[in-house]
Write a protein that holds these residues in place. Sequence first.
Motif, PDB file in Angstrom:
ATOM      1  N   SER A  17       0.785  -1.274   0.103  1.00 20.32           N
ATOM      2  CA  SER A  17      -0.056  -0.031  -0.083  1.00 20.32           C
ATOM      3  C   SER A  17       0.875   1.191   0.027  1.00 20.32           C
ATOM      4  CB  SER A  17      -0.959   0.023   1.445  1.00 20.32           C
ATOM      5  OG  SER A  17      -1.514  -1.155   1.209  1.00 20.32           O
ATOM      6  N   VAL A  61      -9.107   0.317 -10.985  1.00 18.46           N
ATOM      7  CA  VAL A  61      -8.406   0.487  -9.328  1.00 18.46           C
ATOM      8  C   VAL A  61      -9.805   0.333  -8.318  1.00 18.46           C
ATOM      9  CG1 VAL A  61      -6.783   1.956 -10.282  1.00 18.46           C
ATOM     10  CG2 VAL A  61      -8.824   3.142  -9.467  1.00 18.46           C
ATOM     11  N   ARG A  64      -9.787  -0.842  -4.576  1.00 16.50           N
ATOM     12  CA  ARG A  64      -8.486  -0.832  -4.097  1.00 16.50           C
ATOM     13  C   ARG A  64      -8.006   0.482  -3.974  1.00 16.50           C
ATOM     14  NH1 ARG A  64      -4.345  -2.358  -7.404  1.00 16.50           N
ATOM     15  NH2 ARG A  64      -5.294  -1.736  -9.566  1.00 16.50           N
ATOM     16  N   ASN A  81      -4.198   0.476  -2.274  1.00 16.31           N
ATOM     17  CA  ASN A  81      -4.090  -0.981  -1.442  1.00 16.31           C
ATOM     18  C   ASN A  81      -4.022  -1.908  -2.518  1.00 16.31           C
ATOM     19  OD1 ASN A  81      -4.380   0.458   0.963  1.00 16.31           O
ATOM     20  ND2 ASN A  81      -6.590   0.278   0.801  1.00 16.31           N
ATOM     21  N   ASN A  82      -3.485  -3.196  -2.005  1.00 20.74           N
ATOM     22  CA  ASN A  82      -3.258  -4.189  -2.938  1.00 20.74           C
ATOM     23  C   ASN A  82      -2.599  -3.943  -4.621  1.00 20.74           C
ATOM     24  OD1 ASN A  82      -3.404  -6.864  -3.933  1.00 20.74           O
ATOM     25  ND2 ASN A  82      -5.750  -6.656  -4.465  1.00 20.74           N
ATOM     26  N   LYS A  84      -0.383  -3.410  -7.620  1.00 19.39           N
ATOM     27  CA  LYS A  84      -0.049  -4.540  -8.692  1.00 19.39           C
ATOM     28  C   LYS A  84       1.011  -3.899  -9.580  1.00 19.39           C
ATOM     29  CE  LYS A  84      -4.839  -6.205  -8.822  1.00 19.39           C
ATOM     30  NZ  LYS A  84      -6.169  -6.388  -9.875  1.00 19.39           N
ATOM     31  N   ASP A  87       0.314  -1.148 -11.693  1.00 26.62           N
ATOM     32  CA  ASP A  87       0.170   0.406 -11.047  1.00 26.62           C
ATOM     33  C   ASP A  87       1.257   1.131 -11.028  1.00 26.62           C
ATOM     34  OD1 ASP A  87      -1.831  -1.446  -8.737  1.00 26.62           O
ATOM     35  OD2 ASP A  87      -2.728  -0.303 -10.325  1.00 26.62           O
TER      36      ASP A  87
END
Length: 122
Positions: A17, A61, A64, A81-82, A84, A87
Amino acid sequence: QVQLVESGGGLVQTGGSLTLSCAASSRAYAMAWFRQGPGKEREFVAVIRGRNDNIAYVDSVKGRFTISRDNAENTVALQMNNLKPEDTAVYYCAATHAYSGPYDSPSQYSDWGQGTQVTVSS
């Protein structure tokens, strides 16, 4: 003209995060986050606008990322958050005084920050 300064980028592992923050010199009707990955066009991420803080996200997104703003401090944040690898990008804060959209188009925004790098390692 609204001066914008982003902070909070960095390197994080997949699933981690980060919170990005954007400090504005004055209030704008709508404030948004865009991102631009290597070799890609600038992409809309999220926007918060109006007196009621209407919010919209790009589909990739949703669930997330969370955009929020503090009207007293003229700041907008993007909680991510979470995360990848996809991103990974330079994230830009943008502001507009326009009362009509589309708010997912970069051309709608007159003021931009300098960008902050977010890198997600796999």
